[in-house]
Design an enzyme around this catalytic site. Sequence first.
Site, PDB file in Angstrom:
ATOM      1  N   CYS A  76      -9.622   1.949  -8.695  1.00 35.49           N
ATOM      2  CA  CYS A  76      -8.790   2.286  -7.545  1.00 35.49           C
ATOM      3  C   CYS A  76      -8.876   1.096  -6.609  1.00 35.49           C
ATOM      4  O   CYS A  76      -9.908   0.424  -6.559  1.00 35.49           O
ATOM      5  CB  CYS A  76      -9.371   3.532  -6.879  1.00 35.49           C
ATOM      6  SG  CYS A  76      -8.572   3.989  -5.330  1.00 35.49           S
ATOM      7  N   TRP A 104       0.841  -1.184   0.000  1.00 33.05           N
ATOM      8  CA  TRP A 104       0.000   0.000   0.000  1.00 33.05           C
ATOM      9  C   TRP A 104       0.891   1.254   0.000  1.00 33.05           C
ATOM     10  O   TRP A 104       1.875   1.322   0.727  1.00 33.05           O
ATOM     11  CB  TRP A 104      -0.924  -0.003   1.232  1.00 33.05           C
ATOM     12  CG  TRP A 104      -1.713   1.273   1.310  1.00 33.05           C
ATOM     13  CD1 TRP A 104      -2.769   1.618   0.529  1.00 33.05           C
ATOM     14  CD2 TRP A 104      -1.475   2.379   2.177  1.00 33.05           C
ATOM     15  NE1 TRP A 104      -3.205   2.884   0.858  1.00 33.05           N
ATOM     16  CE2 TRP A 104      -2.426   3.374   1.871  1.00 33.05           C
ATOM     17  CE3 TRP A 104      -0.536   2.631   3.178  1.00 33.05           C
ATOM     18  CZ2 TRP A 104      -2.475   4.596   2.535  1.00 33.05           C
ATOM     19  CZ3 TRP A 104      -0.591   3.848   3.844  1.00 33.05           C
ATOM     20  CH2 TRP A 104      -1.558   4.814   3.519  1.00 33.05           C
ATOM     21  N   ASP A 119      -2.247   5.880  -3.288  1.00 32.67           N
ATOM     22  CA  ASP A 119      -2.686   6.843  -2.272  1.00 32.67           C
ATOM     23  C   ASP A 119      -1.522   7.734  -1.858  1.00 32.67           C
ATOM     24  O   ASP A 119      -1.718   8.720  -1.150  1.00 32.67           O
ATOM     25  CB  ASP A 119      -3.225   6.112  -1.031  1.00 32.67           C
ATOM     26  CG  ASP A 119      -4.659   5.649  -1.237  1.00 32.67           C
ATOM     27  OD1 ASP A 119      -5.273   6.046  -2.252  1.00 32.67           O
ATOM     28  OD2 ASP A 119      -5.175   4.893  -0.394  1.00 32.67           O
ATOM     29  N   ARG A 169     -10.087  -2.874   7.290  1.00 24.60           N
ATOM     30  CA  ARG A 169     -10.679  -1.528   7.230  1.00 24.60           C
ATOM     31  C   ARG A 169     -12.150  -1.579   7.677  1.00 24.60           C
ATOM     32  O   ARG A 169     -13.010  -0.960   7.072  1.00 24.60           O
ATOM     33  CB  ARG A 169     -10.565  -0.934   5.817  1.00 24.60           C
ATOM     34  CG  ARG A 169     -10.467   0.595   5.830  1.00 24.60           C
ATOM     35  CD  ARG A 169     -10.680   1.217   4.465  1.00 24.60           C
ATOM     36  NE  ARG A 169     -10.402   2.644   4.523  1.00 24.60           N
ATOM     37  CZ  ARG A 169     -10.917   3.548   3.704  1.00 24.60           C
ATOM     38  NH1 ARG A 169     -11.742   3.193   2.741  1.00 24.60           N
ATOM     39  NH2 ARG A 169     -10.621   4.801   3.825  1.00 24.60           N
ATOM     40  N   ASN A 210     -11.213  -1.765  -1.270  1.00 25.18           N
ATOM     41  CA  ASN A 210     -10.221  -1.514  -0.225  1.00 25.18           C
ATOM     42  C   ASN A 210      -9.925  -2.665   0.722  1.00 25.18           C
ATOM     43  O   ASN A 210      -9.512  -2.444   1.849  1.00 25.18           O
ATOM     44  CB  ASN A 210     -10.648  -0.288   0.587  1.00 25.18           C
ATOM     45  CG  ASN A 210     -10.457   0.990  -0.213  1.00 25.18           C
ATOM     46  OD1 ASN A 210      -9.472   1.139  -0.919  1.00 25.18           O
ATOM     47  ND2 ASN A 210     -11.401   1.906  -0.124  1.00 25.18           N
ATOM     48  N   ASP A 217     -13.762   1.910  -6.184  1.00 30.74           N
ATOM     49  CA  ASP A 217     -12.713   1.558  -5.229  1.00 30.74           C
ATOM     50  C   ASP A 217     -12.880   0.125  -4.745  1.00 30.74           C
ATOM     51  O   ASP A 217     -13.950  -0.487  -4.914  1.00 30.74           O
ATOM     52  CB  ASP A 217     -12.790   2.540  -4.044  1.00 30.74           C
ATOM     53  CG  ASP A 217     -11.427   2.844  -3.456  1.00 30.74           C
ATOM     54  OD1 ASP A 217     -10.519   2.009  -3.590  1.00 30.74           O
ATOM     55  OD2 ASP A 217     -11.276   3.916  -2.851  1.00 30.74           O
TER      56      ASP A 217
HETATM   57  C1  GLA Z   1      -9.075   4.484  -0.764  1.00 35.75           C
HETATM   58  C2  GLA Z   1      -8.671   5.273  -1.991  1.00 35.75           C
HETATM   59  C3  GLA Z   1      -8.635   6.746  -1.676  1.00 35.75           C
HETATM   60  C4  GLA Z   1      -9.986   7.188  -1.158  1.00 35.75           C
HETATM   61  C5  GLA Z   1     -10.387   6.341   0.033  1.00 35.75           C
HETATM   62  C6  GLA Z   1     -11.800   6.627   0.477  1.00 35.75           C
HETATM   63  O1  GLA Z   1      -8.074   4.509   0.203  1.00 35.75           O
HETATM   64  O2  GLA Z   1      -7.446   4.830  -2.485  1.00 35.75           O
HETATM   65  O3  GLA Z   1      -8.280   7.483  -2.817  1.00 35.75           O
HETATM   66  O4  GLA Z   1     -10.942   7.082  -2.180  1.00 35.75           O
HETATM   67  O5  GLA Z   1     -10.301   4.961  -0.246  1.00 35.75           O
HETATM   68  O6  GLA Z   1     -12.190   5.865   1.548  1.00 35.75           O
END
Ligand code: GLA
Length: 729
Positions: free
Chosen positions: A528, A201, A550, A445, A482, A480
Amino acid sequence: MQIKFHEESRLFQLDSKNSTYAFQINEGGYLVHLYYGKKLSSLQGLEKNAFRGVYDSLSPQNPYVDDPYFSLDIAPLEFPCNGAGDFRISALSVRGEKGDTVTDMHYVSHRILSGKPGLSGLPAAFGEEGKAQTLEIELTDKVTGVRAFLLYTVFADFDVITRSARLENGGQSPVDLERAYSACLELPGMGFDCIHLHGRWAKENTAVRHPLQHGLQGIQSKRGMTGPNHNPFMALAAQGAGEESGEVYGLNLIYSGNFAIDMEVDDRGVTRVLAGINPADFRWRLEPGEVFTTPEVVLAYSNEGLGGMSRTFHKFYIEHLMRSAWAKKKRPLLINSWEAAFFDFDDEKLVEFAKAAKDLGIEMLVMDDGWFGDRHDDFRALGDWQVNEEKLKGGLQSLIKRVNDLGVSFGIWYEPEMINPDSDLYRAHPDWAVCAPGREKSLSRHQCVLDMTRKDVRDNIFQQMYDVISQNNIEYIKWDCNRHISEAASLSLPPERQGEFFHRYVLGVYDLMDRITTAFPHILLENCSSGGGRFDPGMLYYSPQIWASDNTDAIERLSIQFGASLCYPASSMGAHVSANTRTDISTRAAVAMWGTFGYELDPRLLTEEEKEAVRAQVADYHKYYDLTHYGDLYRLNTPTENPHFCDWMFVSPDKSEALYTRVIMRRPGKVYQVQRLQGLDPDRLYKDEETGEVYAGGVLMQAGLDLSARQWADLGDGTCVVKHFTAQP
Ligand code: GLA
């Protein structure tokens, strides 16, 4: 014609612009690899390459070939199978009804198609008649009845071959696929360096280079997504090959899940490379008549070093992979709310952002995470994709109208594959969160992964997204993702099919992405995954840009973008100028210009001086758009190898202009510095647009640009030099 079959020798010849790929059907019906490399004008004598290395008495003799020295154990093979005498890593292993995994595929037939067929349910390169030609070879295993259809597509204008395999159960009983790679590449020796991209990351796509060694080596993902840890890319560079010289083979997998690129150097010093779905945690049940399609591998050949390989990938992806209309359409210059506000925004703040952004020349506002359900932090509400009207008073329509009235378009953030236990969706459907029976869910998360293998789950998310997007003037989506997948299992699959979970998950994501992009083709989709955690060609098929990291620190971004540029075009790399002030705003802009370019800061907080700088950057964005989006990239100094400088340049395809950038990471002191440029026309004169000085292209490329000149001598750490050269009439 790019694909030829020589009847007499039963030899296939696949010619791209500068490369030849050749293999032969031998008397046992095996596909024996002969050659991949620089284009050959004649194949006379090539068949002698059918043996690589010396027959060993411990290698099984093959019952189908009347030559005691032929063994599958040493033959270079197009699609090596498990258990019939080849002890190296295999592309295919099928467990039949009797329980063994002996798999032995023999040639049946072939056909040559014009154009390139699509792959069912999977993203893949495309190419119509005249631009691509496809060879399909049918093989069969006589015991299980499984048929393999190997697909090779050659492209008219690129040194690229794509490969995949379709597997069909033509037998009477179910079988299990335990290994089903997409392609095998047999290299003639071990004198190669592997170049690949590792990371984590906020530190994605860091390039490393090391020589092949005897034994097994490779990269993989077992995370359910590609992940930032390894990109599904590998270059094999002949030892001594550099940025602009030498032979390089590039492999990139069009896949966004558990992948593997495995290499084995055997005892004779011969190298086999396999690319495809990771066999770890994979097993696929094929009932009679069922078909399984492997993802596609893109093979790029270059005899102009890594730079040549990268330029091939870049153009190929824009022409033949990104299916979005935005691939070749000018993208809006956007500002994203994330680093400016995180979860702390309302309609008023967003309208203020839009106003301030408009004043700077920015064209789109993207509202990031925090606009839906009860989402005030990252503990809750993923899965509840209804507008939070406490934050956005008057609703989304009213907000977008106010933003649009300012002359700014509007984009929105989604994380469609995820669910928080604290959400209405979870309370209604706890079984939709991925978890193996009897296990506790590991959160990441604070969230779980939705079971995208299930159509009812996808339908629900699609409908929720459809309701918002269809009722509002949304022109961009950031998709996204995550977290990665643990406790992997689907409650909708029977025990004997749980090995299908990971691949079915990826197919589910592709299906949802396909439905959204088909329903709203005008939308610019940006992928993303906590930054560049799913930066792969599978995603590029749906979204022509992907947020690269990020980490928006300009110096840290250098190695990330350098690495990604090995195979992905600048136009695909999401890159923004942020409020991270470790470097000057001009350096932040110079680095973001090597990507999609945009902003990720609170525009209201800029000083007058910074606003002027941003207006100039916006003008540069338009001025250099074609150069950075469609120009040829030359990497001059690599940040992972050079401790002081990172230099790169874009040259227009007709060589009429170039944009050169140097970022000074750590100044080396007042030493003589000369930098040779690349890619210019040596016989043309180029004007430095800033100083008016004129240089011959050959001088800039051979003698170089003197960067120790007085005006640059005092540039400190974190500063940059940007030069625009234009060819003189
Ligand atoms: C991820 C993305 C960020 C943002 C956050 C929002 O970390 O990489 O750019 O959008 O989520 O929670």
